[in-house]
Each structure stands twice: as structure tokens, then as C-alpha cells.
Design a protein around this motif. Sequence first.
Motif, PDB file in Angstrom:
ATOM      1  N   ALA A 106       1.613  -1.994   4.309  1.00 18.94           N
ATOM      2  CA  ALA A 106       2.708  -1.633   3.396  1.00 18.94           C
ATOM      3  C   ALA A 106       3.365  -2.861   2.763  1.00 18.94           C
ATOM      4  CB  ALA A 106       3.749  -0.804   4.128  1.00 18.94           C
ATOM      5  N   PHE A 107       3.271  -4.015   3.407  1.00 17.73           N
ATOM      6  CA  PHE A 107       3.895  -5.231   2.890  1.00 17.73           C
ATOM      7  C   PHE A 107       3.007  -5.993   1.914  1.00 17.73           C
ATOM      8  CE2 PHE A 107       6.331  -4.445   6.709  1.00 17.73           C
ATOM      9  CZ  PHE A 107       7.621  -4.668   6.274  1.00 17.73           C
ATOM     10  N   ASN A 108       1.744  -5.616   1.773  1.00 19.12           N
ATOM     11  CA  ASN A 108       0.807  -6.340   0.912  1.00 19.12           C
ATOM     12  C   ASN A 108       1.244  -6.396  -0.549  1.00 19.12           C
ATOM     13  OD1 ASN A 108      -0.879  -7.005   2.975  1.00 19.12           O
ATOM     14  ND2 ASN A 108      -2.352  -5.385   2.583  1.00 19.12           N
ATOM     15  N   LYS A 109       1.985  -5.403  -1.000  1.00 19.20           N
ATOM     16  CA  LYS A 109       2.363  -5.337  -2.406  1.00 19.20           C
ATOM     17  C   LYS A 109       3.834  -5.660  -2.642  1.00 19.20           C
ATOM     18  CE  LYS A 109      -1.260  -2.158  -3.616  1.00 19.20           C
ATOM     19  NZ  LYS A 109      -1.679  -1.392  -4.753  1.00 19.20           N
ATOM     20  N   LEU A 110       4.522  -6.145  -1.620  1.00 19.50           N
ATOM     21  CA  LEU A 110       5.949  -6.469  -1.744  1.00 19.50           C
ATOM     22  C   LEU A 110       6.167  -7.959  -1.923  1.00 19.50           C
ATOM     23  CD1 LEU A 110       7.681  -4.254   0.960  1.00 19.50           C
ATOM     24  CD2 LEU A 110       7.888  -4.051  -1.516  1.00 19.50           C
ATOM     25  N   GLU A 111       7.214  -8.283  -2.688  1.00 19.00           N
ATOM     26  CA  GLU A 111       7.592  -9.671  -2.933  1.00 19.00           C
ATOM     27  C   GLU A 111       9.111  -9.784  -2.824  1.00 19.00           C
ATOM     28  OE1 GLU A 111       6.235 -12.828  -6.220  1.00 19.00           O
ATOM     29  OE2 GLU A 111       7.268 -11.091  -7.062  1.00 19.00           O
ATOM     30  N   LEU A 112       9.582 -10.735  -2.042  1.00 13.89           N
ATOM     31  CA  LEU A 112      11.007 -11.024  -1.919  1.00 13.89           C
ATOM     32  C   LEU A 112      11.365 -12.085  -2.955  1.00 13.89           C
ATOM     33  CD1 LEU A 112      13.660 -10.643  -0.341  1.00 13.89           C
ATOM     34  CD2 LEU A 112      12.880 -12.470   1.185  1.00 13.89           C
ATOM     35  N   VAL A 113      12.402 -11.813  -3.764  1.00  9.48           N
ATOM     36  CA  VAL A 113      12.764 -12.707  -4.863  1.00  9.48           C
ATOM     37  C   VAL A 113      14.256 -13.034  -4.787  1.00  9.48           C
ATOM     38  CG1 VAL A 113      12.834 -12.992  -7.368  1.00  9.48           C
ATOM     39  CG2 VAL A 113      11.021 -11.629  -6.335  1.00  9.48           C
ATOM     40  N   PHE A 128       2.508  -2.294  -8.255  1.00 11.03           N
ATOM     41  CA  PHE A 128       1.514  -1.219  -8.324  1.00 11.03           C
ATOM     42  C   PHE A 128       0.167  -1.819  -8.721  1.00 11.03           C
ATOM     43  CE2 PHE A 128       5.541   0.947  -9.079  1.00 11.03           C
ATOM     44  CZ  PHE A 128       5.451   1.964  -8.145  1.00 11.03           C
ATOM     45  N   THR A 129       0.208  -2.682  -9.727  1.00 12.64           N
ATOM     46  CA  THR A 129      -0.938  -3.478 -10.167  1.00 12.64           C
ATOM     47  C   THR A 129      -0.386  -4.869 -10.485  1.00 12.64           C
ATOM     48  OG1 THR A 129      -0.688  -2.999 -12.529  1.00 12.64           O
ATOM     49  CG2 THR A 129      -2.017  -1.437 -11.241  1.00 12.64           C
ATOM     50  N   GLY A 130      -1.239  -5.770 -10.956  1.00 14.16           N
ATOM     51  CA  GLY A 130      -0.763  -7.102 -11.304  1.00 14.16           C
ATOM     52  C   GLY A 130       0.222  -7.117 -12.455  1.00 14.16           C
ATOM     53  N   ASN A 187      20.370  -3.057  -9.391  1.00 11.62           N
ATOM     54  CA  ASN A 187      19.514  -2.777 -10.545  1.00 11.62           C
ATOM     55  C   ASN A 187      18.172  -2.246 -10.086  1.00 11.62           C
ATOM     56  OD1 ASN A 187      21.291  -3.708 -12.618  1.00 11.62           O
ATOM     57  ND2 ASN A 187      20.835  -5.781 -11.952  1.00 11.62           N
ATOM     58  N   LEU A 188      17.679  -1.244 -10.781  1.00 11.29           N
ATOM     59  CA  LEU A 188      16.350  -0.688 -10.563  1.00 11.29           C
ATOM     60  C   LEU A 188      15.615  -0.782 -11.889  1.00 11.29           C
ATOM     61  CD1 LEU A 188      14.364   0.886  -8.741  1.00 11.29           C
ATOM     62  CD2 LEU A 188      15.433   2.983  -9.596  1.00 11.29           C
ATOM     63  N   MET A 189      14.435  -1.403 -11.882  1.00  5.75           N
ATOM     64  CA  MET A 189      13.705  -1.618 -13.142  1.00  5.75           C
ATOM     65  C   MET A 189      12.214  -1.436 -12.909  1.00  5.75           C
ATOM     66  SD  MET A 189      13.733  -4.955 -15.628  1.00  5.75           S
ATOM     67  CE  MET A 189      12.805  -6.029 -14.582  1.00  5.75           C
ATOM     68  N   PHE A 190      11.572  -0.847 -13.871  1.00  7.26           N
ATOM     69  CA  PHE A 190      10.115  -0.768 -13.869  1.00  7.26           C
ATOM     70  C   PHE A 190       9.604  -1.598 -15.040  1.00  7.26           C
ATOM     71  CE2 PHE A 190       6.121   1.168 -15.311  1.00  7.26           C
ATOM     72  CZ  PHE A 190       5.364   0.995 -14.169  1.00  7.26           C
ATOM     73  N   ALA A 191       8.698  -2.518 -14.762  1.00  9.95           N
ATOM     74  CA  ALA A 191       8.146  -3.381 -15.816  1.00  9.95           C
ATOM     75  C   ALA A 191       6.647  -3.111 -15.936  1.00  9.95           C
ATOM     76  CB  ALA A 191       8.391  -4.844 -15.479  1.00  9.95           C
ATOM     77  N   LEU A 192       6.208  -2.970 -17.170  1.00 13.98           N
ATOM     78  CA  LEU A 192       4.789  -2.742 -17.447  1.00 13.98           C
ATOM     79  C   LEU A 192       4.336  -3.808 -18.447  1.00 13.98           C
ATOM     80  CD1 LEU A 192       2.248  -1.028 -17.164  1.00 13.98           C
ATOM     81  CD2 LEU A 192       3.107   0.412 -19.010  1.00 13.98           C
ATOM     82  N   GLY A 193       3.425  -4.658 -18.020  1.00 16.20           N
ATOM     83  CA  GLY A 193       2.932  -5.718 -18.888  1.00 16.20           C
ATOM     84  C   GLY A 193       1.620  -5.319 -19.544  1.00 16.20           C
ATOM     85  N   PHE A 194       1.329  -5.938 -20.646  1.00 13.08           N
ATOM     86  CA  PHE A 194       0.087  -5.657 -21.366  1.00 13.08           C
ATOM     87  C   PHE A 194      -0.811  -6.868 -21.275  1.00 13.08           C
ATOM     88  CE2 PHE A 194       3.292  -3.003 -22.917  1.00 13.08           C
ATOM     89  CZ  PHE A 194       2.729  -1.908 -23.516  1.00 13.08           C
TER      90      PHE A 194
END
Length: 127
Positions: A64-71, A95-97, A120-127
Amino acid sequence: GELDSTATGIDFHYHHDLFDHRAERLDTEAERGFAEDGDPLRDQEVESWYVQPALRLSVIPVYAFNKLELVARVANLDWGAGDQDQPSIGLNYYFTGSSILRVAWDRLEQTGRPSEDAINLMFALGF
């Protein structure tokens, strides 16, 4: 009126394995010249910077921690009339890179004003 503006900045990014560090500094200066009636317009200088270290939590041997990052992030903005500091700490879930869900606590500290806290809650989607 006439406007003469200069912006100078430096951007830093270092990534190694599970550690990521970003930092930036930006200085702007605007010489505004004179109004149509000949009165001088007020020049403006703005200085800003931020420092942001991050650690991927995949160091913890649980899937479960594989996709988490502390910032953590500390930012400052000085527009001449006062300072604005903004410390922040949060978690990113990848979710992805290029698609990230972020949850963070932010504090806004301004000269002459009480501090303000926000989640703050944010979803970011990069192209």
C-alpha cells in the motif's frame, strides 16, 4: 504610461531513487514610468522562493505504501508591502506517473494578519 519589467529566476530539481528535491527562486522588477499626467508611477519589486523535499514511502515494505510520497514545502513571497510564508506538509498518491491525488495541510502566514490553516485536496493529471 510606460512599463519596463525584468524577471530573473532559477529552478532546481534533484531526484535520486526514493528522494526528490525541488527549489525555485524568482525575482521580478517593474519600472512603471509615468502616468499620462506626468506623475511618477510606483515601481514594484517581488521576490519569491520555495523549497520542497519529498520521500517515496516505498521504503516501507508494505504494498500500500509503494505509491505514496511524503512531501514538505516552505514558500515565501515578498511583494514589498510585507511577507507571506506558507509551510505545507502532505501526501501524494500516484495512480500512474502522471496522475496524482494530493492531500496537504497548508498554513498561510502574512505580515500583520493572523495565520490561516487549510486542508487541500487536489487531483493532478499530466499529459
